[in-house]
Write a protein that holds these residues in place. Structure first.
Motif, PDB file in Angstrom:
ATOM      1  N   SER A   1      74.606  24.541  20.383  1.00  0.00           N
ATOM      2  CA  SER A   1      75.526  24.471  21.507  1.00  0.00           C
ATOM      3  C   SER A   1      76.631  23.459  21.235  1.00  0.00           C
ATOM      4  CB  SER A   1      74.760  24.085  22.782  1.00  0.00           C
ATOM      5  OG  SER A   1      75.644  23.901  23.861  1.00  0.00           O
ATOM      6  N   GLN A   2      76.267  22.326  20.641  1.00  0.00           N
ATOM      7  CA  GLN A   2      77.259  21.301  20.299  1.00  0.00           C
ATOM      8  C   GLN A   2      78.212  21.809  19.217  1.00  0.00           C
ATOM      9  OE1 GLN A   2      74.260  18.284  19.358  1.00  0.00           O
ATOM     10  NE2 GLN A   2      75.102  16.977  20.969  1.00  0.00           N
ATOM     11  N   ILE A   3      77.659  22.478  18.224  1.00  0.00           N
ATOM     12  CA  ILE A   3      78.487  23.015  17.138  1.00  0.00           C
ATOM     13  C   ILE A   3      79.480  24.035  17.675  1.00  0.00           C
ATOM     14  CG2 ILE A   3      78.437  24.469  15.069  1.00  0.00           C
ATOM     15  CD1 ILE A   3      75.807  23.089  14.301  1.00  0.00           C
TER      16      ILE A   3
ATOM     17  N   PRO B   1      72.716  31.525   7.331  1.00  0.00           N
ATOM     18  CA  PRO B   1      73.939  31.362   6.537  1.00  0.00           C
ATOM     19  C   PRO B   1      75.045  32.365   6.850  1.00  0.00           C
ATOM     20  CG  PRO B   1      72.000  31.113   5.151  1.00  0.00           C
ATOM     21  CD  PRO B   1      71.513  31.606   6.472  1.00  0.00           C
ATOM     22  N   ASN B   2      74.687  33.502   7.443  1.00  0.00           N
ATOM     23  CA  ASN B   2      75.727  34.474   7.798  1.00  0.00           C
ATOM     24  C   ASN B   2      76.473  34.086   9.077  1.00  0.00           C
ATOM     25  OD1 ASN B   2      73.430  34.984   9.392  1.00  0.00           O
ATOM     26  ND2 ASN B   2      73.999  37.126   9.689  1.00  0.00           N
ATOM     27  N   LYS B   3      75.955  33.070   9.791  1.00  0.00           N
ATOM     28  CA  LYS B   3      76.610  32.589  11.003  1.00  0.00           C
ATOM     29  C   LYS B   3      77.044  31.134  10.899  1.00  0.00           C
ATOM     30  CE  LYS B   3      74.237  35.720  14.221  1.00  0.00           C
ATOM     31  NZ  LYS B   3      73.397  35.796  15.444  1.00  0.00           N
ATOM     32  N   PHE B   4      76.392  30.385  10.018  1.00  0.00           N
ATOM     33  CA  PHE B   4      76.700  28.968   9.848  1.00  0.00           C
ATOM     34  C   PHE B   4      77.003  28.681   8.381  1.00  0.00           C
ATOM     35  CE2 PHE B   4      74.008  29.308  13.565  1.00  0.00           C
ATOM     36  CZ  PHE B   4      74.597  28.442  14.481  1.00  0.00           C
ATOM     37  N   GLU B   5      78.002  27.866   8.148  1.00  0.00           N
ATOM     38  CA  GLU B   5      78.354  27.494   6.782  1.00  0.00           C
ATOM     39  C   GLU B   5      77.437  26.365   6.309  1.00  0.00           C
ATOM     40  OE1 GLU B   5      82.109  25.863   4.056  1.00  0.00           O
ATOM     41  OE2 GLU B   5      82.376  26.232   6.215  1.00  0.00           O
TER      42      GLU B   5
ATOM     43  N   VAL C   1      82.721  23.224  10.679  1.00  0.00           N
ATOM     44  CA  VAL C   1      81.388  22.605  10.634  1.00  0.00           C
ATOM     45  C   VAL C   1      80.624  23.118   9.417  1.00  0.00           C
ATOM     46  CG1 VAL C   1      79.181  22.333  11.804  1.00  0.00           C
ATOM     47  CG2 VAL C   1      81.300  22.313  13.135  1.00  0.00           C
ATOM     48  N   VAL C   2      80.072  22.197   8.639  1.00  0.00           N
ATOM     49  CA  VAL C   2      79.278  22.532   7.454  1.00  0.00           C
ATOM     50  C   VAL C   2      77.922  21.860   7.589  1.00  0.00           C
ATOM     51  CG1 VAL C   2      79.127  22.448   4.933  1.00  0.00           C
ATOM     52  CG2 VAL C   2      81.369  22.648   6.045  1.00  0.00           C
TER      53      VAL C   2
END
Length: 284
Positions: A204-206, A246-250, A216-217
């Motif tokens: 939620s913060q990200i 990984p498909n939603k977050f780097e 964001v990494v």
């Protein structure tokens, strides 16, 4: 009665002048709590653009941002986690371009009281306009920092030497063996439930800071390979990858395998922290 008041006003004015004129050295803190407060206050009241910001626990706190760039900063805090750093990013007006978020079992540690104290109107404005009231300029801390600076400038002792002196090899091996034994078990359903709950808060913060254009990494700081390769630790990282796919977050790529040296099985010593920080610089 008037004379002591005038003396007090004069001394406060002098101290204020010395702080804003950068005559007095800014303290890095002389205790865990003070070090955390110095870091967060420097971030909350910063007035220049930050390119890269590291947020995380004491593992991240060991990483020196100067090895990334002159415009990098570190909000890794001992005893806390990425949740506190991300909340500070949300609440401050001047956002960094990129935020690197440490993701591991520590993500649930947050200090709500610290955040509230920073942003209460009285504390916020008095520290913003009168730096002498910030934690970094407490007189005792400033004196200790000045002595430390002199010792380093004269090559009497360095931060690396201080770091090495803190390492007790026998104690470290005892801690590592205990950690291996404790982590040589499967990740429990209770552990998963805790991570899942904490991950929802972090996500939620990200989302909130990505919405306003912050990149964001995610990453994890390596520790002693003997601990990182235990069953629980491996399963924990695998589970976190399912919570932050990984498909939603780097994610930062995994660093090359090596014998990472730590002071206690978890926290990298200065030389290895430098190697990992330079790895971050090269990958972002």
């Amino acid at each position: 009665m008037m004379r002591p008041l005038l003396i007090l006003i004069f001394l406060l004015s002098l101290y204020h002048t010395l702080t804003i004129g950068k005559v007095l050295p800014s303290s890095e803190g002389i205790s865990i709590e003070e070090t955390n407060y110095v870091k967060v206050e420097k971030y909350v009241y910063h007035d220049s653009k930050i390119d890269v910001l590291l947020v995380g626990s004491s593992r991240t706190a060991k990483l020196d941002p100067q090895y990334i760039s002159d415009d990098a900063a570190n909000l890794g805090m001992r005893g806390l986690s990425s949740a506190t750093g991300l909340e500070l990013v949300k609440k401050t007006k001047l956002k960094p371009s990129r935020v690197l978020v440490e993701i591991n079992e520590t993500i649930g540690r947050q200090d709500e009281d610290l955040i509230k104290s920073l942003f209460s109107p009285f504390n916020y404005y008095i520290r913003q306009y009168l730096p002498m009231f910030r934690t970094e300029y407490r007189p005792v801390s400033v004196f200790i920092q000045a002595v430390r600076n002199i010792l380093e400038e004269k090559d009497i002792i360095s931060l690396e030497e201080i770091d090495q002196q803190r390492i007790n090899l026998e104690f470290r091996e005892t801690i590592v063996k205990e950690a291996i034994q404790d982590n040589n078990r499967p990740l429990s359903e209770e552990d998963k439930a805790t991570l899942r709950r904490d991950a929802e808060s972090i996500k939620s913060q990200i989302e909130a800071i990505e919405t306003i254009g912050v990149r964001v990494v995610l990453y994890n700081v390596p520790g002693d390979p003997r601990i990182d390769n235990t069953m629980k630790q491996r399963q924990e990282q695998e589970f976190l990858r399912t919570l932050f796919p990984p498909n939603k977050f780097e994610w930062l790529p995994e660093p090359p395998a090596r014998e990472w040296n730590t002071s206690d099985g978890t926290h990298l010593i200065s030389n290895d922290a430098k190697v990992f920080t330079e790895f971050i610089r090269d990958k972002i």
